[in-house]
Design an enzyme around this catalytic site. Structure first.
Site, PDB file in Angstrom:
ATOM      1  N   GLY A 416      -8.914   6.591  -4.692  1.00  0.00           N
ATOM      2  CA  GLY A 416      -8.365   7.939  -4.634  1.00  0.00           C
ATOM      3  C   GLY A 416      -6.938   7.958  -4.108  1.00  0.00           C
ATOM      4  O   GLY A 416      -6.174   6.998  -4.267  1.00  0.00           O
ATOM      5  N   SER A 417      -6.588   9.039  -3.436  1.00  0.00           N
ATOM      6  CA  SER A 417      -5.189   9.260  -3.053  1.00  0.00           C
ATOM      7  C   SER A 417      -4.665   8.302  -1.993  1.00  0.00           C
ATOM      8  O   SER A 417      -3.453   8.266  -1.743  1.00  0.00           O
ATOM      9  CB  SER A 417      -5.011  10.701  -2.569  1.00  0.00           C
ATOM     10  OG  SER A 417      -5.193  11.601  -3.646  1.00  0.00           O
ATOM     11  N   THR A 418      -5.539   7.522  -1.337  1.00  0.00           N
ATOM     12  CA  THR A 418      -5.018   6.507  -0.420  1.00  0.00           C
ATOM     13  C   THR A 418      -4.116   5.526  -1.166  1.00  0.00           C
ATOM     14  O   THR A 418      -3.201   4.942  -0.584  1.00  0.00           O
ATOM     15  CB  THR A 418      -6.162   5.726   0.257  1.00  0.00           C
ATOM     16  OG1 THR A 418      -6.982   5.117  -0.746  1.00  0.00           O
ATOM     17  CG2 THR A 418      -7.009   6.644   1.125  1.00  0.00           C
ATOM     18  N   PHE A 419      -4.365   5.377  -2.476  1.00  0.00           N
ATOM     19  CA  PHE A 419      -3.598   4.438  -3.290  1.00  0.00           C
ATOM     20  C   PHE A 419      -2.153   4.897  -3.480  1.00  0.00           C
ATOM     21  O   PHE A 419      -1.290   4.102  -3.869  1.00  0.00           O
ATOM     22  CB  PHE A 419      -4.282   4.265  -4.651  1.00  0.00           C
ATOM     23  CG  PHE A 419      -3.779   3.102  -5.451  1.00  0.00           C
ATOM     24  CD1 PHE A 419      -4.229   1.817  -5.202  1.00  0.00           C
ATOM     25  CD2 PHE A 419      -2.840   3.286  -6.463  1.00  0.00           C
ATOM     26  CE1 PHE A 419      -3.762   0.741  -5.941  1.00  0.00           C
ATOM     27  CE2 PHE A 419      -2.371   2.218  -7.210  1.00  0.00           C
ATOM     28  CZ  PHE A 419      -2.833   0.936  -6.945  1.00  0.00           C
ATOM     29  N   LYS A 420      -1.867   6.165  -3.206  1.00  0.00           N
ATOM     30  CA  LYS A 420      -0.509   6.683  -3.413  1.00  0.00           C
ATOM     31  C   LYS A 420       0.520   5.961  -2.550  1.00  0.00           C
ATOM     32  O   LYS A 420       1.703   5.888  -2.919  1.00  0.00           O
ATOM     33  CB  LYS A 420      -0.482   8.186  -3.137  1.00  0.00           C
ATOM     34  CG  LYS A 420      -1.235   9.007  -4.178  1.00  0.00           C
ATOM     35  CD  LYS A 420      -1.375  10.459  -3.761  1.00  0.00           C
ATOM     36  CE  LYS A 420      -2.195  11.238  -4.797  1.00  0.00           C
ATOM     37  NZ  LYS A 420      -2.516  12.610  -4.361  1.00  0.00           N
TER      38      LYS A 420
END
Length: 676
Positions: A416-420
């Protein structure tokens, strides 16, 4: 004296052909033939056939019958756990002066202590039979083992090693041997109504009646012998019984014990008694029936180091029990301790924080790579694996929809958005992303053009213009999708893959291999989705945590380690420049510091924290209502001591990633306070 050439008899094994001994008997076997056959039968441990080749008169001299003779051989060679007897040499000699034959042979006997070499010499005599004369082996006890005489016995003792302990970073045991009580029954003291007592005991100890009956029905059970029923919990004391229970007795038993119970089960694993399949695979004959063997987790990985090496002695004793000679002696070698980098207190606290929710937590020291905690919830009590589960306990575990046997810290999830944070670092490295660059984005949905059909990238908050820090703070999917498209698939894959996607972390735990995509990013929609940690991106939380260490270490990714060793030096690999690392870290600090930051509820006066949260939708196609997993990665920046990664499954309509940050905050605050 001269040697006689040994004859090798070849007898056709066809239907109707007599057994070899009958062939020899019918054809007046020579000493050579009798000698060859005796050695062959001995090496194959066919003692009944061997008996036919020896002088019965000699056997009777030593008070043996055919039955007691074969039982003696069986008892001795099974007692030393003989798996095979290999003939090393043999020769038959003829003494001219005395006109006698002498057979010499050497063997290698594989026993529970390893190889035992033995040498034998046989003499022959002709005995009268109703069919004439036959050559027989002159027998005496030295043909069991050299030096044995009438009344001597072979004694075998095994000395078991102490299994090594598994310890946390502070020396606290996570796996150790412990004396506990074993409950059992003496049948003759159960009273007149044994069946009624069994029903009563079953209810009192919460043990199925069938276990009592099966134990008491064993062939060896007598009225006055202790019959084991169940291993009691480690904290049990017989004095705690509040009822008079006729026939119930307790004895101590040493077992493998796991103090953290379910809190570290997926990491530490457990031991169980070796199965017949284990024994078949044991080419080195390390294990025997009843031995315990590591079956999962670190107990299995470090089985060889932990188990040590058995010792023992095989000796000949006289009638008085005095030692005459030693056939084999091996010193016992205790198992080695395994020292982990894990902090048992943090492990326990994180597990308690995760209760009621399926998920996982990993904690790593961001400067050294030392793993501080590896939690998977729900879990199971490994002590029950050692002592044995009841049918009800097994049913409760196996039917639990949250799958307590699933190791979630080694499983793969869309991050999810942790990958941003990784996408931001990749764009900064490629030169397409700049902290001050703003994008004009309107609405909550966006697609590049009509070629995307009905597919849209969505975001949860409407804002414009948006820069990199804004997009990380409140987690803007559209911003990062557009940044990835500008970067291009080639640059995105090249830069993102350096964050450990090519790494085999060489940890002593099984980690599934992470991936950026199934088979390359070949279209714009997949590239856009990958930018915010969906698409086909899959990572374990151990890898996700390691992938954030460059933002603490001037761009170097620290490899996670689990085993504590003297002079451990961190192993790191350059991933991004120190400038890129500093830029991303400053942005991640704003995720906590800003009032609208998705991790603002982690803010504390104890430290300056940096974090990234995220949710990942789980659905098979666009538009359907799926589940959501919530994530957070957080680390302290002033005096870095912990980088914590957590996932909670199924957080939809429960606060999303805010639900995750709320769960871990108390434990994180406590850890930071204790390590100031």
């Amino acid at each position: 004296m001269k040697k006689i050439i040994i004859l090798v008899l070849v007898v056709a094994l066809t239907v109707g052909v007599l057994p070899l001994w009958h062939y020899l008997k019918a054809n007046k076997a020579t000493p050579e033939e009798v000698f060859n056959e005796y050695v062959r039968q001995f090496s194959q441990q066919n003692y009944e056939e061997m008996f036919k080749l020896i002088s019965e008169g000699d056997v009777e001299t030593y008070d043996y019958t055919k039955k007691s003779f074969t039982e003696k051989y069986h008892a001795i060679f099974s007692g030393i756990e003989t798996s095979s007897i290999e003939v090393l040499s043999k020769e038959l000699l003829y003494e001219d002066d005395s006109e006698t034959y002498k057979g010499l042979f050497k063997v290698k006997i594989n026993t529970f202590l390893g190889e035992v070499s033995a040498s034998y010499q046989t003499f022959f005599k002709e005995e009268k039979t109703k069919d004439g004369k036959e050559w027989k082996i002159k027998w005496n006890p030295s043909l069991i083992f050299a030096g044995m005489e009438k009344g001597d016995k072979v004694s075998a003792q095994s000395f078991l090693p102490q299994r090594g302990e598994i310890l946390d970073r502070n020396g606290n045991p996570l796996a150790l041997d412990k004396d506990v009580y074993e409950m059992g029954i003496i049948p003759g003291k159960l009273g007149e109504s044994k069946e009624a007592e069994i029903i009563k005991l079953s209810a009192y100890f919460k043990i199925p009646e069938q276990r009592f009956r099966q134990a008491l029905d064993q062939k060896w059970v007598t009225e006055d012998i202790f019959v084991p029923i169940a291993v009691m919990p480690a904290e049990f004391q017989p004095e705690s019984l509040d009822e008079d229970l006729p026939g119930v007795y307790f004895q101590t038993k040493r077992i493998r014990y796991y103090p953290e119970k379910d809190r570290a089960a997926h990491l530490i694993g457990y031991v169980k008694q070796a199965t017949s399949e284990d024994l078949k695979k044991d080419a080195d004959h390390v294990y025997t029936s009843g031995d315990y063997i590591g079956k999962s987790g670190l107990e299995q990985v470090y089985e060889k180091q932990l188990r040590g090496k058995k010792g023992g002695i095989i000796q000949i004793k006289n009638e008085k029990g005095e030692q005459k000679s030693i056939l084999k002696q091996v010193d016992v070698i205790n198992g080695k301790n395994i020292n982990l980098t894990i902090d048992a207190a943090l492990q326990s606290n994180m597990y308690e924080a995760m209760k009621q929710d399926a998920g996982a937590v990993s904690a790593i020291h961001p400067l050294t790579g030392e793993m501080l905690a590896l939690v998977s919830y729900p879990s199971f009590d490994p002590n029950l694996m050692v002592s044995g589960m009841t049918a009800e306990q097994w049913k409760a575990y196996s039917e639990n929809p949250q799958l307590p046997f699933l190791n979630r810290f080694s499983s793969l999830y869309a991050p999810g958005s942790t990958f941003k944070a990784i996408t931001a670092a990749s764009g900064l490295t490629a030169g397409t992303t700049f902290p001050e660059k703003k994008r004009e984005i309107s609405g909550l949905q966006w697609r590049k053009d009509n070629s995307w059909g009905g597919y849209f990238v969505t975001r949860v908050k409407e804002a414009s213009p948006v820069d990199m820090v804004d997009a990380l703070s409140y987690s803007d999917n559209i911003y990062f999708a557009q940044e990835a498209l500008e970067m291009g698939a080639a640059n995105f894959e090249k830069n993102a893959s350096t964050f450990g996607f090519q790494e085999d972390f060489q940890l002593p735990i099984h980690l599934k291999k992470s991936q950026l995509s199934n088979d390359g990013i070949e279209n714009e929609v997949l590239l856009a989705d990958s930018a915010y940690g969906q698409g086909e991106v899959l990572m374990s939380i151990v890898h996700l945590g390691a992938a954030f260490t460059p933002f603490v270490n001037d761009g170097n990714m620290v490899m996670p380690v689990l085993i504590k060793e003297e002079n451990n030096k961190p192993i790191d690999k350059p991933v991004i420049s120190s400038e890129v690392a500093s830029t991303v870290q400053k942005a991640l600090i704003q995720v906590v510091e800003r009032g609208n930051g998705t991790a603002h509820n982690l803010k504390t006066a104890k430290e300056v924290l940096a974090a990234k949260t995220g949710t990942a939708e789980l659905k098979s196609k666009k538009g359907e209502d799926g589940k959501e997993n919530g994530f957070v990665v957080v680390f302290d920046t002033k005096s870095p001591s912990i980088l914590l990664t957590a996932i909670v499954e199924d957080v939809k309509n429960r606060g999303g990633s805010h639900y995750v940050t709320a769960k871990i905050k108390p434990v994180l605050d406590q850890y930071l306070t204790e390590n100031e």
